[in-house]
Design a protein around this motif. Structure first.
Motif, PDB file in Angstrom:
ATOM      1  N   TRP A  68       3.721   6.580  19.943  1.00  0.00           N
ATOM      2  CA  TRP A  68       3.975   6.065  18.640  1.00  0.00           C
ATOM      3  C   TRP A  68       5.386   5.909  17.480  1.00  0.00           C
ATOM      4  N   ILE A  72       8.369   3.051  17.714  1.00  0.00           N
ATOM      5  CA  ILE A  72       8.291   2.113  16.656  1.00  0.00           C
ATOM      6  C   ILE A  72      10.112   2.208  17.334  1.00  0.00           C
ATOM      7  N   PHE A  82      11.057  -3.105   9.815  1.00  0.00           N
ATOM      8  CA  PHE A  82       9.513  -2.120   8.747  1.00  0.00           C
ATOM      9  C   PHE A  82      10.039  -1.923   7.566  1.00  0.00           C
ATOM     10  N   ASP A  86       4.615  -0.329   6.343  1.00  0.00           N
ATOM     11  CA  ASP A  86       4.285  -0.498   7.302  1.00  0.00           C
ATOM     12  C   ASP A  86       3.867  -0.009   8.307  1.00  0.00           C
ATOM     13  N   LEU A  90       0.054   1.892  10.663  1.00  0.00           N
ATOM     14  CA  LEU A  90       0.098   1.267  12.436  1.00  0.00           C
ATOM     15  C   LEU A  90      -0.141   3.320  11.994  1.00  0.00           C
ATOM     16  N   PHE A 108      -2.372  -0.806  19.479  1.00  0.00           N
ATOM     17  CA  PHE A 108      -1.598  -0.754  18.798  1.00  0.00           C
ATOM     18  C   PHE A 108      -0.431  -1.497  19.080  1.00  0.00           C
ATOM     19  N   THR A 112       1.512  -3.557  15.978  1.00  0.00           N
ATOM     20  CA  THR A 112       2.841  -3.133  16.081  1.00  0.00           C
ATOM     21  C   THR A 112       3.729  -4.455  16.059  1.00  0.00           C
ATOM     22  N   TYR A 113       3.791  -5.408  17.552  1.00  0.00           N
ATOM     23  CA  TYR A 113       4.625  -6.362  17.568  1.00  0.00           C
ATOM     24  C   TYR A 113       4.351  -7.597  16.875  1.00  0.00           C
ATOM     25  N   TYR A 116       6.255  -7.304  13.994  1.00  0.00           N
ATOM     26  CA  TYR A 116       7.523  -6.114  14.076  1.00  0.00           C
ATOM     27  C   TYR A 116       8.285  -8.320  14.038  1.00  0.00           C
ATOM     28  N   TYR A 228       7.425  -1.255  25.725  1.00  0.00           N
ATOM     29  CA  TYR A 228       6.456  -0.350  25.306  1.00  0.00           C
ATOM     30  C   TYR A 228       6.170   0.133  26.132  1.00  0.00           C
TER      31      TYR A 228
END
Length: 712
Positions: A68, A72, A82, A86, A90, A108, A112-113, A116, A228
């Motif tokens: 995680w 990020i 971010f 945010d 997350l 996840f 996140t994307y 982003y 990722y």
């Protein structure tokens, strides 16, 4: 037990890479099939790790939190996309990623994307607005230029202010570079050159325009998904790396054959510089490109000069590589000097000139051999006649014909390579016997050098630094454990004690049922751990030299222990081995060297200016022209002082000549051509303060023979 490994696929090299450099796997063209494809990539990758990794970490909450955090940071390394809200949003995934990976879920990543993408779009609009107006270079304010792991902005207002300051900082930096490049080293403080300010601001605008175009482009989702999965693998250990099916960079390096200009790039924050020139490349042959050149811009496909600051490494590499015979136009600048535009043609580079090679150093009536080995490469033809072992063996034979009194084996910057090459290389310096132990999940094997008398049994030293890794550490450790010679260098080597192999990720099709093979990319997977012949791992701790010259050779270098996911240090019980009898008084030689090093003003200057540069880099950057100028010139001064200290004064320079094969008729040799090709290389040897100290150590080894009562 094994003497060597024909066709071995084990890779002993420092191959940890930034996640942004991973190649993109081939996703389906149909968007509706992408979720299932992503799920399959995750499932097959995790399955491969669980089944084949040497010591896979538990896929649990601790691992989940690490993934995680790393992902990020990978998306937002400067903490300027971010918002704190945010991150709080997350945070619910922080301990769920392990469950997702075990089931093939990408929740996840998707969440996140999505965030982003929204924030990048907003930042793009911010950039356009901020860069439309000239900056006020008289206002006293500051910003951290490198914001690694600093807090995210609390809200959009705070983020806008952060972007304003950062864009001003980037503009100021370009402003200074342009003024210095134009020959105005003083950078007049009477006022701001508005024309140069506009050009600097435009440079920043073009860079971010390109960045945002890519970040919001059609391939962005797949590029970020590949990042990722790479984060997922590198949190198992830093050398287990996911890659797309077309990533051939490692094999090209290992075989010493690739396509481009023949330059090795280094990074400094978000900037790129020429770390090393390969004599076989067109950049070297052009005479226009220099080591340590900052790469300011590279022409794109339209011929426009595109600033490379902040671009991903694979983008910069992609711009430099291209079709054979085509030209690359670059803006280059030595630190503190005027910028220049050069054009170099691309060509196929078969790196013959940058393979192992040797020279003779003369001092006080004695001749010493010097062997340079940049990597434990294999023979591109596959027949093993021109791999690292055979090349080094040929250089050893040449130095014996030169009647040298000792040999220096220089492994500085050698990141490793092929296992069988380093094992066989033992034959150059030690009798047949153990070189290393490799431990897999259920078995441990000893790897022996060939059963033959050593090619050379005279005085030996091995030069290493913090970038000497893997296979280099096996060699240095074996020479140290056997008492064969002295290891000289930085406080420790890199500390990579693991071996990898390339594995494909996918599933086999069934021709009878009409199904085809499906590829989900590939992975460089850690499958074994290697140990010194005394049973001690080099993992994390590396090899500690007998004689330490500096703590580090480069401020920006990183080592294995800098990776939080690195495997642990340990030891194993192994069979006893027989040391080579020492021919010199170890304690006397080492103590004399330590005394000299402590008094060496060059080493003092390197250490002192490195600390000053480190302290300056950790400070916020001033955003008014007068103070920024002072910091800029101060930083350039420290860098120059470090470079200068590493170069011997004219009166101290070593006498160096290229070694020659004396058994060949001089009329049939190409001595003059070889000297011309290696002129710069020989020049660097003659001015290297670390080689000079190593020569003095070898003189002491000769003048202080082993006493009958001395033991080590």
């Amino acid at each position: 037990m094994k003497a060597f490994i024909p066709g071995s696929r084990l890779l002993l090299t420092c191959c940890a890479v930034a996640t942004g450099m991973a190649a993109m796997a081939q996703a389906p063209a149909d968007p509706n099939k992408i979720p299932a494809y992503h799920s399959a990539v995750i499932t097959h990758t995790i399955d491969k790790i669980k089944k084949k990794h040497f010591n896979p970490k538990p896929i649990d909450d601790t691992y989940s939190a690490a993934v995680w955090n790393r992902f990020i940071y990978t998306l937002d390394p400067n903490s300027y996309f971010f918002l704190q809200g945010d991150i709080a949003q997350l945070a619910g995934y922080k301990h769920q990623i392990d469950d997702e990976l075990n089931t093939g879920s990408t929740a996840f990543f998707d969440a996140t994307y999505k965030l982003y993408s929204e924030r990048v779009k907003e930042a793009s609009q911010l950039c356009t607005e901020i860069l439309a107006t000239p900056f006020d270079f008289s206002k006293k304010e500051s910003v951290m230029g490198w914001r690694k792991e600093l807090p995210f902005p609390a809200n959009k207002t705070e983020r806008a202010e952060l972007w304003r300051k950062l864009l001003k900082y980037y503009t100021l930096r370009h402003y200074m570079e342009m003024k210095v490049a134009a020959g105005d080293s003083a950078v007049t403080l009477a006022g701001v050159d508005t024309a140069i300010e506009a050009k600097a601001r435009e440079k920043v605008r073009k860079f971010y325009e390109s960045f945002f175009r890519q970040a919001m482009g059609n391939k962005s989702a797949e590029e970020k998904f590949t990042q990722y999965v790479t984060v997922v693998t590198m949190e198992i250990d830093p050398h287990t790396v996911y890659a797309g099916p077309k990533d051939q960079s490692f094999n090209e390096a290992l075989n010493k054959r690739y396509f481009g200009l023949g330059m090795e790039l280094g990074t400094k924050e978000a900037d790129y510089y020429v770390k090393r020139l390969l004599p076989g490349g067109t950049a070297y042959r052009s005479g226009e490109v220099k080591e340590n050149d900052n790469i300011i811009a590279v022409a794109d496909s339209k011929g426009d000069m595109l600033p490379v600051t902040g671009l991903a490494a694979n983008e910069v590499t992609g711009m430099i590589r291209g079709e054979k015979g085509t030209a690359v136009k670059m803006t280059l600048q030595q630190p503190g000097e005027k910028a220049r535009v050069v054009t170099v043609r691309r060509d196929e580079v078969i790196d013959m000139e940058n393979r192992a090679k040797s020279a003779v150093v003369e001092k006080d009536g004695k001749r010493f051999g010097y062997i340079y080995l940049p990597m434990f490469y294999t023979d591109v033809t596959g027949n093993k006649t021109n791999g690292a072992f055979n090349d080094v063996a040929r250089e050893v034979e040449k130095l014996k014909e030169e009647e040298v009194a000792g040999i220096i084996m220089d492994l500085r910057g050698n990141g490793g390579g092929a296992l069988d090459e380093v094992v066989r290389m033992g034959a150059c310096f030690v009798p047949g016997g153990p070189m290393s132990w490799l431990r897999a999940k259920t078995v441990i094997n000893r790897y022996n050098s060939p059963e033959m008398p050593p090619l050379y049994d005279g005085p030996l030293t091995v030069l290493v630094d913090e970038n000497s890794a893997s296979a280099s550490e096996i060699f240095a450790a074996a020479m140290q454990d056997l008492g064969r010679g002295l290891i000289i260098g930085t406080s420790s080597t890199f500390g990579k004690g693991t071996a990898q192999m390339n594995v494909n990720i996918g599933k086999l099709g069934d021709p009878q049922q009409g199904t085809t093979d499906v590829s989900y990319g590939s992975m460089r997977l850690t499958v074994e751990k290697f140990y010194r012949i005394n049973g001690t791992s080099t993992q994390l701790k590396g090899v500690i030299p007998d004689i330490i010259l500096q703590d580090k050779m480069n401020l920006l270098s990183f080592v294995e222990k800098d990776f939080t996911s690195a495997l642990a240090f340990d030891t194993v019980g192994v069979m006893p081995f027989k040391r080579v009898p020492l021919t010199f008084d170890y304690n006397t030689v080492v103590e004399k060297a330590r005394t000299r090093i402590a008094r060496n003003t060059a080493y003092m200057a390197v250490a002192a200016n490195t600390q000053r540069l480190k302290a300056l880099t950790a400070q916020p950057a001033a955003l008014d022209l007068a103070t920024f100028r002072a910091q800029y010139l101060q930083s350039a001064g420290y860098e120059k002082a470090i470079r200068d200290a590493k170069v011997l004064q004219d009166s101290q320079r070593l006498i160096v000549s290229l070694s020659a094969n004396r058994s060949i008729n001089p009329l049939l040799r190409k001595d003059e051509a070889e000297k011309t090709t290696n002129k710069d290389w020989l020049q660097r040897i003659s001015t290297d303060v670390y080689i000079a100290e190593t020569i003095q150590v070898m003189e002491d080894m000769l003048t202080h023979p082993m006493a009958a009562t001395n033991t080590h």
